[in-house]
Design a protein around this motif. Structure first.
Motif, PDB file in Angstrom:
ATOM      1  N   LEU A   1      73.455  52.342  34.396  1.00 39.36           N
ATOM      2  CA  LEU A   1      73.288  51.714  33.079  1.00 39.36           C
ATOM      3  C   LEU A   1      74.434  50.754  32.776  1.00 39.36           C
ATOM      4  O   LEU A   1      74.216  49.714  32.142  1.00 39.36           O
ATOM      5  CB  LEU A   1      73.134  52.775  31.990  1.00 39.36           C
ATOM      6  N   ASP A   2      75.636  51.063  33.242  1.00 33.23           N
ATOM      7  CA  ASP A   2      76.746  50.115  33.087  1.00 33.23           C
ATOM      8  C   ASP A   2      76.426  48.801  33.808  1.00 33.23           C
ATOM      9  O   ASP A   2      76.675  47.716  33.278  1.00 33.23           O
ATOM     10  CB  ASP A   2      78.053  50.694  33.635  1.00 33.23           C
ATOM     11  N   ASP A   3      75.875  48.907  35.021  1.00 33.07           N
ATOM     12  CA  ASP A   3      75.492  47.704  35.767  1.00 33.07           C
ATOM     13  C   ASP A   3      74.420  46.919  35.019  1.00 33.07           C
ATOM     14  O   ASP A   3      74.476  45.690  34.940  1.00 33.07           O
ATOM     15  CB  ASP A   3      74.989  48.060  37.165  1.00 33.07           C
ATOM     16  N   ALA A   4      73.440  47.631  34.472  1.00 35.17           N
ATOM     17  CA  ALA A   4      72.367  46.969  33.724  1.00 35.17           C
ATOM     18  C   ALA A   4      72.924  46.276  32.490  1.00 35.17           C
ATOM     19  O   ALA A   4      72.644  45.096  32.245  1.00 35.17           O
ATOM     20  CB  ALA A   4      71.294  47.981  33.326  1.00 35.17           C
ATOM     21  N   LEU A   5      73.721  46.984  31.726  1.00 36.56           N
ATOM     22  CA  LEU A   5      74.245  46.434  30.472  1.00 36.56           C
ATOM     23  C   LEU A   5      75.192  45.259  30.710  1.00 36.56           C
ATOM     24  O   LEU A   5      75.303  44.374  29.863  1.00 36.56           O
ATOM     25  CB  LEU A   5      74.905  47.537  29.650  1.00 36.56           C
ATOM     26  N   ALA A   6      75.848  45.227  31.856  1.00 36.38           N
ATOM     27  CA  ALA A   6      76.723  44.098  32.179  1.00 36.38           C
ATOM     28  C   ALA A   6      75.928  42.802  32.354  1.00 36.38           C
ATOM     29  O   ALA A   6      76.478  41.706  32.204  1.00 36.38           O
ATOM     30  CB  ALA A   6      77.522  44.400  33.445  1.00 36.38           C
ATOM     31  N   LEU A   7      74.648  42.916  32.637  1.00 34.75           N
ATOM     32  CA  LEU A   7      73.788  41.735  32.807  1.00 34.75           C
ATOM     33  C   LEU A   7      73.257  41.199  31.489  1.00 34.75           C
ATOM     34  O   LEU A   7      72.752  40.077  31.437  1.00 34.75           O
ATOM     35  CB  LEU A   7      72.588  42.086  33.700  1.00 34.75           C
ATOM     36  N   TRP A   8      73.337  41.994  30.433  1.00 32.98           N
ATOM     37  CA  TRP A   8      72.688  41.635  29.169  1.00 32.98           C
ATOM     38  C   TRP A   8      73.428  40.518  28.455  1.00 32.98           C
ATOM     39  O   TRP A   8      74.635  40.562  28.264  1.00 32.98           O
ATOM     40  CB  TRP A   8      72.597  42.853  28.255  1.00 32.98           C
ATOM     41  N   ARG A   9      72.684  39.516  28.042  1.00 31.46           N
ATOM     42  CA  ARG A   9      73.197  38.422  27.210  1.00 31.46           C
ATOM     43  C   ARG A   9      72.266  38.314  26.011  1.00 31.46           C
ATOM     44  O   ARG A   9      71.079  38.045  26.171  1.00 31.46           O
ATOM     45  CB  ARG A   9      73.209  37.082  27.954  1.00 31.46           C
TER      46      ARG A   9
ATOM     47  N   ASP B   1      67.181  50.946  24.449  1.00 32.18           N
ATOM     48  CA  ASP B   1      66.949  52.154  25.245  1.00 32.18           C
ATOM     49  C   ASP B   1      68.095  52.381  26.228  1.00 32.18           C
ATOM     50  O   ASP B   1      68.569  53.509  26.403  1.00 32.18           O
ATOM     51  CB  ASP B   1      65.634  52.061  26.024  1.00 32.18           C
ATOM     52  N   ALA B   2      68.534  51.301  26.881  1.00 35.28           N
ATOM     53  CA  ALA B   2      69.628  51.404  27.845  1.00 35.28           C
ATOM     54  C   ALA B   2      70.927  51.810  27.151  1.00 35.28           C
ATOM     55  O   ALA B   2      71.681  52.652  27.664  1.00 35.28           O
ATOM     56  CB  ALA B   2      69.808  50.079  28.589  1.00 35.28           C
ATOM     57  N   LEU B   3      71.197  51.248  25.980  1.00 35.53           N
ATOM     58  CA  LEU B   3      72.398  51.629  25.226  1.00 35.53           C
ATOM     59  C   LEU B   3      72.358  53.097  24.824  1.00 35.53           C
ATOM     60  O   LEU B   3      73.354  53.819  24.978  1.00 35.53           O
ATOM     61  CB  LEU B   3      72.543  50.762  23.976  1.00 35.53           C
TER      62      LEU B   3
ATOM     63  N   GLN C   1      83.855  57.571  24.078  1.00 30.85           N
ATOM     64  CA  GLN C   1      83.292  56.320  24.589  1.00 30.85           C
ATOM     65  C   GLN C   1      82.045  55.920  23.781  1.00 30.85           C
ATOM     66  O   GLN C   1      81.699  54.752  23.737  1.00 30.85           O
ATOM     67  CB  GLN C   1      82.913  56.448  26.056  1.00 30.85           C
ATOM     68  N   SER C   2      81.378  56.893  23.196  1.00 34.20           N
ATOM     69  CA  SER C   2      80.122  56.625  22.498  1.00 34.20           C
ATOM     70  C   SER C   2      80.300  56.380  21.019  1.00 34.20           C
ATOM     71  O   SER C   2      79.403  55.886  20.371  1.00 34.20           O
ATOM     72  CB  SER C   2      79.159  57.795  22.688  1.00 34.20           C
ATOM     73  N   CYS C   3      81.449  56.752  20.484  1.00 35.07           N
ATOM     74  CA  CYS C   3      81.680  56.622  19.050  1.00 35.07           C
ATOM     75  C   CYS C   3      82.834  55.662  18.798  1.00 35.07           C
ATOM     76  O   CYS C   3      83.999  56.014  19.000  1.00 35.07           O
ATOM     77  CB  CYS C   3      82.010  57.987  18.431  1.00 35.07           C
TER      78      CYS C   3
END
Length: 109
Positions: free
Chosen positions: A57-65, A88-90, A105-107
């Motif tokens: 999910l970190d890899d996925a979120l790094a792609l988000w713009r 959903d990914a977040l 990390q989540s708060c």
């Protein structure tokens, strides 16, 4: 068009009726790669592997713009679907962090 073909490769630009078409594998497009990785991460979370879920999910979120698909003229339905997948990914990433004992990390402070 010649410069684009030299840059991307002649096989990536094809002639079609009325113009040209860019041919690309799904993983060549950030949105497709994001969706694939988000799906893998959420499946890992559902399978009880929060460490793998967090990494993917970190890899996925790094792609988000954001905002997704902003450059397209009529993007409402697709953009809403992409934004929902991003949320959903977040949520999945926060769930993985909590499962790994990383509540801080989540708060945000």
């Amino acid at each position: 068009m010649g410069r684009l073909r030299r840059t991307l490769g002649a096989d990536r630009i094809t002639s079609v009726d009325g113009g040209y078409r860019l041919t690309a594998a799904p993983d060549d497009i950030d949105l497709h790669r994001f969706e694939r990785l988000a799906g893998e991460g959420l499946r890992a979370l559902a399978d009880g592997d929060p460490a793998k879920a967090a990494a993917v999910l970190d890899d996925a979120l790094a792609l988000w713009r954001a905002p997704g698909l902003a450059g397209l003229p009529d993007r409402t339905a697709e953009a809403a679907r992409a934004e929902a997948r991003h949320l959903d990914a977040l949520r999945g990433r926060h769930t993985a962090a909590l499962a790994l004992g990383g509540a801080e990390q989540s708060c945000p402070n």
